[in-house]
Design a protein around this motif. Structure first.
Motif, PDB file in Angstrom:
ATOM      1  N   VAL A  37      -4.228 -11.558  40.473  1.00 32.33           N
ATOM      2  CA  VAL A  37      -3.760 -10.864  41.677  1.00 32.33           C
ATOM      3  C   VAL A  37      -2.390 -11.383  42.080  1.00 32.33           C
ATOM      4  O   VAL A  37      -1.486 -10.620  42.404  1.00 32.33           O
ATOM      5  CB  VAL A  37      -4.783 -11.009  42.831  1.00 32.33           C
ATOM      6  CG1 VAL A  37      -4.185 -10.554  44.155  1.00 32.33           C
ATOM      7  CG2 VAL A  37      -6.051 -10.225  42.517  1.00 32.33           C
ATOM      8  N   ALA A  38      -2.216 -12.696  42.028  1.00 32.18           N
ATOM      9  CA  ALA A  38      -0.927 -13.295  42.389  1.00 32.18           C
ATOM     10  C   ALA A  38       0.166 -12.823  41.440  1.00 32.18           C
ATOM     11  O   ALA A  38       1.281 -12.514  41.867  1.00 32.18           O
ATOM     12  CB  ALA A  38      -1.033 -14.816  42.370  1.00 32.18           C
ATOM     13  N   ARG A  39      -0.128 -12.736  40.146  1.00 34.22           N
ATOM     14  CA  ARG A  39       0.855 -12.240  39.179  1.00 34.22           C
ATOM     15  C   ARG A  39       1.208 -10.790  39.458  1.00 34.22           C
ATOM     16  O   ARG A  39       2.362 -10.408  39.371  1.00 34.22           O
ATOM     17  CB  ARG A  39       0.313 -12.357  37.753  1.00 34.22           C
ATOM     18  CG  ARG A  39       0.638 -13.652  37.115  1.00 34.22           C
ATOM     19  CD  ARG A  39       0.342 -13.587  35.642  1.00 34.22           C
ATOM     20  NE  ARG A  39      -0.435 -14.766  35.297  1.00 34.22           N
ATOM     21  CZ  ARG A  39      -1.295 -14.847  34.321  1.00 34.22           C
ATOM     22  NH1 ARG A  39      -1.524 -13.821  33.545  1.00 34.22           N
ATOM     23  NH2 ARG A  39      -1.929 -15.959  34.084  1.00 34.22           N
ATOM     24  N   GLY A  40       0.200  -9.991  39.782  1.00 38.80           N
ATOM     25  CA  GLY A  40       0.446  -8.578  40.105  1.00 38.80           C
ATOM     26  C   GLY A  40       1.308  -8.446  41.346  1.00 38.80           C
ATOM     27  O   GLY A  40       2.227  -7.634  41.396  1.00 38.80           O
ATOM     28  N   TRP A  41       1.030  -9.282  42.330  1.00 40.94           N
ATOM     29  CA  TRP A  41       1.827  -9.260  43.554  1.00 40.94           C
ATOM     30  C   TRP A  41       3.258  -9.652  43.260  1.00 40.94           C
ATOM     31  O   TRP A  41       4.203  -9.028  43.739  1.00 40.94           O
ATOM     32  CB  TRP A  41       1.220 -10.215  44.580  1.00 40.94           C
ATOM     33  CG  TRP A  41       1.990 -10.241  45.865  1.00 40.94           C
ATOM     34  CD1 TRP A  41       1.799  -9.420  46.929  1.00 40.94           C
ATOM     35  CD2 TRP A  41       3.080 -11.100  46.208  1.00 40.94           C
ATOM     36  NE1 TRP A  41       2.703  -9.718  47.923  1.00 40.94           N
ATOM     37  CE2 TRP A  41       3.514 -10.754  47.499  1.00 40.94           C
ATOM     38  CE3 TRP A  41       3.731 -12.124  45.544  1.00 40.94           C
ATOM     39  CZ2 TRP A  41       4.563 -11.392  48.134  1.00 40.94           C
ATOM     40  CZ3 TRP A  41       4.784 -12.764  46.179  1.00 40.94           C
ATOM     41  CH2 TRP A  41       5.187 -12.391  47.461  1.00 40.94           C
ATOM     42  N   LEU A  42       3.427 -10.682  42.441  1.00 35.29           N
ATOM     43  CA  LEU A  42       4.767 -11.156  42.106  1.00 35.29           C
ATOM     44  C   LEU A  42       5.543 -10.089  41.331  1.00 35.29           C
ATOM     45  O   LEU A  42       6.723  -9.851  41.600  1.00 35.29           O
ATOM     46  CB  LEU A  42       4.686 -12.455  41.288  1.00 35.29           C
ATOM     47  CG  LEU A  42       6.006 -13.128  40.959  1.00 35.29           C
ATOM     48  CD1 LEU A  42       6.778 -13.464  42.235  1.00 35.29           C
ATOM     49  CD2 LEU A  42       5.766 -14.378  40.139  1.00 35.29           C
ATOM     50  N   ALA A  43       4.876  -9.432  40.403  1.00 36.94           N
ATOM     51  CA  ALA A  43       5.536  -8.367  39.638  1.00 36.94           C
ATOM     52  C   ALA A  43       5.946  -7.221  40.562  1.00 36.94           C
ATOM     53  O   ALA A  43       7.053  -6.687  40.454  1.00 36.94           O
ATOM     54  CB  ALA A  43       4.609  -7.860  38.535  1.00 36.94           C
ATOM     55  N   ALA A  44       5.064  -6.864  41.478  1.00 38.74           N
ATOM     56  CA  ALA A  44       5.383  -5.790  42.427  1.00 38.74           C
ATOM     57  C   ALA A  44       6.545  -6.193  43.329  1.00 38.74           C
ATOM     58  O   ALA A  44       7.439  -5.393  43.613  1.00 38.74           O
ATOM     59  CB  ALA A  44       4.159  -5.443  43.266  1.00 38.74           C
TER      60      ALA A  44
END
Length: 63
Positions: A12-19
């Motif tokens: 989730v943190a990686r997805g947030w960072l990518a977004a």
């Protein structure tokens, strides 16, 4: 079970960072386009103003 939760949090943190990076990139692109548009509008206004000064029928008109 705890390992699975930890992994899910990382994903989730990686997805947030990518977004977040994508949003930042799009904002930078939008800023660049707005600056380019401002320059183009000034050039257009100058060109229209020059035409109006050169052409007697256009003198005094505002575009």
């Amino acid at each position: 079970m705890e390992a699975l939760r930890s992994k899910a949090k990382r994903l989730v943190a990686r997805g947030w960072l990518a977004a977040r990076r994508r949003v930042d990139g799009l904002r930078e692109e939008a800023d660049r386009i707005q600056a380019e548009l401002a320059v183009a509008e000034l050039e257009w206004q100058e060109a229209v103003g020059d035409q109006g000064a050169a052409h007697p029928r256009l003198r005094g008109r505002r575009n």
